[in-house]
Scaffold this motif. Structure first.
Motif, mmCIF file in Angstrom:
data_model
loop_
_atom_site.group_PDB
_atom_site.id
_atom_site.type_symbol
_atom_site.label_atom_id
_atom_site.label_comp_id
_atom_site.label_asym_id
_atom_site.label_seq_id
_atom_site.Cartn_x
_atom_site.Cartn_y
_atom_site.Cartn_z
ATOM 1 N N PHE A 1 0.916 -0.984 0.078
ATOM 2 C CA PHE A 1 0.009 -0.024 0.052
ATOM 3 C C PHE A 1 0.948 1.388 -0.044
ATOM 4 O O PHE A 1 1.441 1.588 0.912
ATOM 5 C CB PHE A 1 -0.806 0.027 1.197
ATOM 6 N N GLY B 1 1.035 4.844 0.074
ATOM 7 C CA GLY B 1 0.375 6.017 0.267
ATOM 8 C C GLY B 1 -1.091 5.895 -0.335
ATOM 9 O O GLY B 1 -1.885 5.028 -0.089
ATOM 10 N N ASP B 2 -1.478 7.125 -1.062
ATOM 11 C CA ASP B 2 -2.784 7.156 -1.778
ATOM 12 C C ASP B 2 -2.837 6.339 -3.035
ATOM 13 O O ASP B 2 -3.780 6.491 -3.854
ATOM 14 C CB ASP B 2 -3.222 8.425 -1.995
ATOM 15 N N PHE C 1 -2.880 3.118 -4.001
ATOM 16 C CA PHE C 1 -3.629 1.949 -4.063
ATOM 17 C C PHE C 1 -4.498 1.873 -4.486
ATOM 18 O O PHE C 1 -5.578 2.858 -4.629
ATOM 19 C CB PHE C 1 -3.562 1.325 -2.608
ATOM 20 N N GLU D 1 3.894 -6.220 3.469
ATOM 21 C CA GLU D 1 3.975 -6.578 4.889
ATOM 22 C C GLU D 1 3.194 -7.360 5.561
ATOM 23 O O GLU D 1 3.542 -8.139 6.389
ATOM 24 C CB GLU D 1 3.663 -5.155 5.679
ATOM 25 N N GLN D 2 2.089 -7.897 4.727
ATOM 26 C CA GLN D 2 1.322 -9.181 5.062
ATOM 27 C C GLN D 2 2.295 -10.366 4.991
ATOM 28 O O GLN D 2 1.926 -11.275 5.895
ATOM 29 C CB GLN D 2 0.079 -9.095 4.120
ATOM 30 N N ILE E 1 6.916 -5.145 11.081
ATOM 31 C CA ILE E 1 6.075 -4.492 9.898
ATOM 32 C C ILE E 1 6.058 -2.979 10.079
ATOM 33 O O ILE E 1 5.592 -2.294 9.283
ATOM 34 C CB ILE E 1 4.468 -5.112 9.636
ATOM 35 N N PHE F 1 5.537 0.117 7.028
ATOM 36 C CA PHE F 1 4.481 1.054 7.002
ATOM 37 C C PHE F 1 5.049 2.698 6.935
ATOM 38 O O PHE F 1 4.827 3.413 6.382
ATOM 39 C CB PHE F 1 3.490 0.806 8.264
ATOM 40 N N ASP G 1 2.808 5.397 5.573
ATOM 41 C CA ASP G 1 1.478 5.060 6.141
ATOM 42 C C ASP G 1 1.172 5.265 7.691
ATOM 43 O O ASP G 1 1.375 4.475 8.456
ATOM 44 C CB ASP G 1 0.876 3.778 5.894
ATOM 45 N N ILE H 1 -0.865 6.307 9.799
ATOM 46 C CA ILE H 1 -2.161 6.013 10.516
ATOM 47 C C ILE H 1 -1.692 4.534 11.253
ATOM 48 O O ILE H 1 -1.880 4.092 12.056
ATOM 49 C CB ILE H 1 -3.374 5.907 9.869
ATOM 50 N N TYR H 2 -1.106 3.631 10.143
ATOM 51 C CA TYR H 2 -1.034 2.083 10.354
ATOM 52 C C TYR H 2 0.139 2.274 11.347
ATOM 53 O O TYR H 2 0.287 1.254 12.161
ATOM 54 C CB TYR H 2 -0.783 1.555 9.088
ATOM 55 N N LEU I 1 -1.035 2.901 14.609
ATOM 56 C CA LEU I 1 -1.919 1.650 15.364
ATOM 57 C C LEU I 1 -1.230 0.494 15.721
ATOM 58 O O LEU I 1 -1.315 0.123 16.549
ATOM 59 C CB LEU I 1 -2.916 1.387 14.158
ATOM 60 N N VAL I 2 -0.032 0.143 14.828
ATOM 61 C CA VAL I 2 0.997 -1.040 15.151
ATOM 62 C C VAL I 2 1.634 -0.727 16.505
ATOM 63 O O VAL I 2 1.697 -1.707 17.198
ATOM 64 C CB VAL I 2 1.712 -1.180 14.086
#
Lengths: 150, 323
Positions: free
Chosen positions: A5, A7-8, A10, A22-23, A114, A118, A123, A125-126, A129-130
């Motif tokens: 992903f 940035g924008d 995607f 990352e997944q 990960i 990010f 990213d 926000i993530y 969150l992480v």
């Protein structure tokens, strides 16, 4: 092969089918950690029941204690809370806790791994969150947050 | 035909073994009565209960796969209802059983792209934080109150399984603002039809709010929370069924991790319970997956609901001091 992903940028297109980079990283670490944890649990349990190392709670006495609530169980057997089991690793039953701790800790390692991906993707926000998730899991693991007894 | 008969035989044997195991465990505990309560080995050799636990969890593993439920949701009510272990240790073991199942399935689900990490991260943060508080509440409350609540929850799960519908690909006209900001969307190929499915979600704030309750219940009762995750992700938030099921299974590895640490740090883990349960349920799952390939057992779902209802009533009665 894998998406990321960015940035924008995607977009949902056929090219994005499949896991993000990352997944896949998370999955690979999770897989290794799970196998190590499970392997350790099985090996240490074999050591425990074979009697190679003496158990802290004699197996023939165990059935007298597993019906008690955890407060009485710990008190009557003089078992320490939290990471106190580290001091009992010389006993077969507490050796098993290594595998259990690995299984319970592998997700923390996955999350930490990960963060760079990010960060690189910008990213924010993530990343937040992480990092928050890591804080929550580490707080639970270290015993900073602890439950009460009956 | 031979494989079909074989799979039917496995299912039938599993059912009989599980019922026999639970009734046997129940009968032994109740039959020996006070003597058992006083020295809960009930006169058996030390290995008796761990061996029974291994066989019962093995069967649970088969039935859990066939019935489409997690091992934890079967483990806690059945083991707390019919075995001599205290609920504190059953919940600790239940969380580790659910966690191990999620850890084993997680890598494959993530690599296949069916589990969505972007969907799991925000949801997991809320659920795992609340699972900690759930575990703390569960350990602070008197056992009979937890047992009573567990019985009610299990009966509620039965009701949910009876009434909840599923939507393969829910209609999501427009992604909501929060899911757009979090970029929770994806693409997957439906192998059965060859169709490429673009998915997005909606009602994210409400969905996240519900995960507060799911997390608390997961931590409080030591249950895996797949039974609640899937309906919220699929029916409320609009994620396709396959994405919901896979993300839910992976999500358990995060939710149960935080709660498992609380139980572990509080001393609610007895290796003699955890190791046979983990091995039993994992071996059972392997067999269950093989059987699942051959047969589509819709009746298994009814059987799971029946077993859960039985265990739920037992928990309720124990909580009321009757069972």
């Amino acid at each position: 092969m894998y998406n990321s992903f960015q940035g924008d940028n995607f977009m949902n297109t056929d090219q994005n089918i499949g896991p993000t980079a990352e997944q896949v990283l998370y999955a690979n670490i999770l897989n290794k950690g799970m196998l190590i944890g499970l392997g350790l649990l099985l090996v240490t349990f074999a050591i425990y029941i074979s009697g190679i190392l003496p158990p802290y709670v004699p197996v023939e006495k165990l059935s007298d204690y597993w019906q008690l609530n955890v407060h009485d169980y710990l008190e009557q057997l003089g078992i320490p809370c939290g990471w106190g089991w580290l001091h009992l690793l010389g006993y077969g039953d507490y050796l098993d806790f290594i595998g259990i701790a690995v299984l319970a800790g592998v997700s923390i390692v996955c999350y930490i791994s990960i963060i760079p991906a990010f960060l690189k993707a910008g990213d924010t926000i993530y990343v937040v969150l992480v990092v928050l998730e890591v804080i929550v899991l580490v707080a639970a693991a270290t015993g900073l947050i602890a439950g009460g007894h009956h | 035909m031979r494989r079909f008969l074989l799979s039917r035989a496995v299912i039938l044997t599993s059912t009989v073994l599980l019922l026999a195991g639970t009734v046997f465990a129940s009968g032994t505990v109740e039959g020996v009565g006070e003597a058992v309560a006083a020295s809960s080995g009930g006169g058996h050799a030390w290995w008796f209960w761990p061996v029974v636990l291994f066989f019962v969890t093995f069967v649970m593993g088969i039935i859990a796969v066939l019935g489409g439920v997690g091992g934890g949701v079967l483990f806690v009510p059945i083991v707390s209802g019919f075995f001599p272990f205290h609920l504190d240790f059953v919940r600790g073991a239940g969380l580790l059983v659910a966690l191990a199942g999620a850890l084993a399935a997680g890598p494959g689900l993530l690599r296949s792209g069916l589990a969505s990490l972007r969907l799991a991260i925000p949801v997991g943060l809320i659920a795992s934080t609340c699972a900690i508080f759930g575990a703390m509440i569960g350990l602070a409350l008197p056992t009979n109150v937890v047992q009573l609540c567990l019985g009610c929850t299990i009966l509620g799960i039965c009701l949910l399984m009876l009434t909840a519908k599923k939507s393969t690909v829910p209609d999501v006209p427009e992604a909501d603002k929060l899911s757009s900001i979090l970029k929770i969307y994806g693409v997957y190929r439906e192998e059965s039809t060859g169709e490429t499915i673009n998915w997005k979600i909606h009602r994210t704030p409400l969905g996240l709010l519900l995960f507060i309750g799911i997390g608390i219940m997961a931590g409080m009762f030591g249950l895996g929370a797949g039974w609640a995750n899937v309906p919220v992700l699929n029916l409320l938030m609009g994620a396709p069924l396959k994405i919901s099921v896979a993300t839910s299974k992976f999500l358990l590895s995060i939710t149960d991790t935080s709660a498992a640490w609380i139980y572990l740090n509080q001393g609610c883990v007895i290796p003699m319970m955890v190791a046979p349960s983990l091995v039993g349920i994992m071996l059972g799952s392997f067999v269950g997956v093989r059987v699942l390939k051959v047969v589509k057992p819709t009746f298994i779902r009814w059987m799971v609901i029946g077993i859960l209802a039985f265990a739920g009533i037992k928990a309720l009665l124990k909580g009321l001091g009757i069972g």
